[in-house]
Design a protein around this motif. Structure first.
Motif, mmCIF file in Angstrom:
data_model
loop_
_atom_site.group_PDB
_atom_site.id
_atom_site.type_symbol
_atom_site.label_atom_id
_atom_site.label_comp_id
_atom_site.label_asym_id
_atom_site.label_seq_id
_atom_site.Cartn_x
_atom_site.Cartn_y
_atom_site.Cartn_z
ATOM 1 N N VAL A 1 0.799 -1.232 0.000
ATOM 2 C CA VAL A 1 0.000 0.000 0.000
ATOM 3 C C VAL A 1 0.830 1.281 0.000
ATOM 4 O O VAL A 1 0.359 2.327 -0.468
ATOM 5 C CB VAL A 1 -0.992 0.008 1.183
ATOM 6 C CG1 VAL A 1 -2.018 -1.099 1.014
ATOM 7 C CG2 VAL A 1 -0.259 -0.130 2.519
ATOM 8 N N THR A 2 2.062 1.245 0.492
ATOM 9 C CA THR A 2 2.885 2.462 0.532
ATOM 10 C C THR A 2 3.782 2.610 -0.698
ATOM 11 O O THR A 2 4.478 3.610 -0.837
ATOM 12 C CB THR A 2 3.763 2.492 1.787
ATOM 13 O OG1 THR A 2 4.622 1.342 1.788
ATOM 14 C CG2 THR A 2 2.920 2.504 3.051
ATOM 15 N N GLY A 3 3.790 1.613 -1.566
ATOM 16 C CA GLY A 3 4.654 1.681 -2.745
ATOM 17 C C GLY A 3 6.113 1.472 -2.417
ATOM 18 O O GLY A 3 6.992 2.044 -3.069
ATOM 19 N N LYS A 4 6.389 0.612 -1.446
ATOM 20 C CA LYS A 4 7.789 0.370 -1.073
ATOM 21 C C LYS A 4 8.507 -0.517 -2.097
ATOM 22 O O LYS A 4 9.733 -0.547 -2.153
ATOM 23 C CB LYS A 4 7.878 -0.251 0.314
ATOM 24 C CG LYS A 4 7.260 -1.639 0.460
ATOM 25 C CD LYS A 4 7.252 -2.076 1.916
ATOM 26 C CE LYS A 4 6.598 -3.435 2.095
ATOM 27 N NZ LYS A 4 6.440 -3.772 3.524
ATOM 28 N N GLU A 5 7.726 -1.235 -2.904
ATOM 29 C CA GLU A 5 8.280 -2.016 -4.012
ATOM 30 C C GLU A 5 7.382 -1.796 -5.225
ATOM 31 O O GLU A 5 6.170 -1.989 -5.154
ATOM 32 C CB GLU A 5 8.366 -3.501 -3.652
ATOM 33 C CG GLU A 5 9.343 -3.782 -2.522
ATOM 34 C CD GLU A 5 9.434 -5.246 -2.147
ATOM 35 O OE1 GLU A 5 8.943 -6.100 -2.927
ATOM 36 O OE2 GLU A 5 9.980 -5.547 -1.071
ATOM 37 N N ILE A 6 7.981 -1.373 -6.329
ATOM 38 C CA ILE A 6 7.217 -1.000 -7.521
ATOM 39 C C ILE A 6 7.898 -1.567 -8.764
ATOM 40 O O ILE A 6 9.130 -1.524 -8.885
ATOM 41 C CB ILE A 6 7.134 0.538 -7.662
ATOM 42 C CG1 ILE A 6 6.440 1.174 -6.445
ATOM 43 C CG2 ILE A 6 6.414 0.937 -8.947
ATOM 44 C CD1 ILE A 6 6.544 2.686 -6.407
ATOM 45 N N LEU A 7 7.108 -2.064 -9.683
ATOM 46 C CA LEU A 7 7.615 -2.455 -10.994
ATOM 47 C C LEU A 7 7.247 -1.352 -11.969
ATOM 48 O O LEU A 7 6.067 -1.018 -12.136
ATOM 49 C CB LEU A 7 7.002 -3.787 -11.450
ATOM 50 C CG LEU A 7 7.150 -4.969 -10.482
ATOM 51 C CD1 LEU A 7 6.625 -6.243 -11.127
ATOM 52 C CD2 LEU A 7 8.596 -5.142 -10.042
#
Length: 332
Positions: free
Chosen positions: A112-118
């Motif tokens: 939910v926090t965008g700590k891992e994004i592709l």
């Protein structure tokens, strides 16, 4: 790109280049044929596993490229060495729950926090896997690791024909208080080295805090020497011709894409994109026979790329012209 971007990037069209690893020696062809035959026997079962018959998903995973990755990972020592590693990974994938437990709904609280994004693809069409340690939002290490593994699997879903590796882009900025717990980092590193051999293209790391220097010194002995050579600290990814400007985030990375993570927009789009690609590939894979050893390019692009085949004991090692990075992939 103009304006804000909230969605994962659609994979680019494949670029046709000659695969420098396509041509095998006679000894390598024999080893490949032995590994393929081992897993192709109709009565094959995973040793020491109840209901050890291969699942459809496992046969799909055991592509020609997968077998070759594991043979390279054992440095072509022997077919038995590759078989042992492949069987260890097949057992791990079941035990870890990649086919039932580690699902999008299970790991979503970590996202939910965008700590891992592709997002984006480099100039060799490798997917970019961003990590932002400062956005850590949970204290559940088991699910944190499962989330990283789930995201890695999604990277694989976004790989076009001939692409086998990823770029990790880790930003320790934004007032990060430090990296992950040492035990968590060790576990993730172990999983990557044991069960995702030759999947790392580059590890691009920026804004490393002073305190993390000690952390990297601690884990350095556990990193494969070849993997260590793929790590670059404080790179300029556009200037260094790793990414084109529009394929990398502007914030901290110097790209032109004004990406903003909005979970309700990004997450369903990523899940749908990956599920759609996997569903299409599975359908084409079944049309190709639905068996072990099918070339990934056949179901990823319909087999329209130029190819030449070499028969090996009635098995085929296809020496294709496919999209690949021209540098040697990481072993282990």
């Amino acid at each position: 790109m103009s304006g804000k971007s909230y969605l994962p990037t659609t994979p680019p069209a494949p670029v046709v280049e000659a695969d420098p690893r396509a041509t095998l020696t006679d000894a390598e062809r024999e080893m490949y044929a032995a590994v393929l035959e081992h897993f192709s026997v109709p009565t094959y079962t995973l040793p020491g596993v109840e209901n050890g018959e291969l699942l459809e998903e496992e046969k799909f995973w055991l592509s020609c490229e997968c077998l070759l990755r594991y043979l390279r990972a054992v440095k072509w020592k022997s077919s038995n060495a590759a078989i042992e590693r492949l069987e260890a990974t097949l057992k791990w994938r079941r035990e870890y729950g990649l086919y039932d437990l580690v699902t999008a709904s299970h790991v979503e609280p970590e996202a939910v926090t965008g700590k891992e994004i592709l997002f984006g693809f480099d100039m060799k069409n490798r997917p970019g896997f961003y990590m932002f340690p400062s956005r850590q939002n949970t204290d559940e290490p088991t699910r944190q690791i499962q989330f990283a593994v789930w995201m890695l699997e999604r990277c694989i879903d976004l790989m076009g024909p001939g692409v086998e590796t990823i770029d990790l882009l880790i930003n320790y900025g934004d007032k990060s208080k430090g990296g992950p717990a040492f035990s968590v980092a060790r576990t993730v590193l172990s999983i990557l080295q044991d069960h995702y051999p030759e999947r790392l293209g580059l590890a691009l790391i920026i804004n490393v805090p002073f305190l993390l220097n000690a952390f990297y010194k601690l884990i350095n002995p556990f990193i494969d020497p070849v993997s260590r050579e793929k790590m670059r600290f404080n790179p300029q990814v556009v200037k260094d011709s790793i990414f084109t400007p529009e394929m990398v985030m502007a914030d901290a990375w110097g790209g032109s894409s004004e990406f903003e993570y909005v979970h309700d927009k990004y997450w369903p789009a990523l899940v749908e994109l990956c599920e759609s690609r996997k569903e299409t590939w599975m359908k084409k894979w079944k049309e190709e026979g639905g068996k072990v050893g099918i070339k990934e390019w056949k179901y990823k692009c319909g087999g329209e790329l130029t190819s030449k085949s070499t028969e090996v004991d009635e098995k085929v090692v296809v020496e294709d012209v496919v999209t690949v990075e021209t540098s040697e992939a990481v072993t282990n």
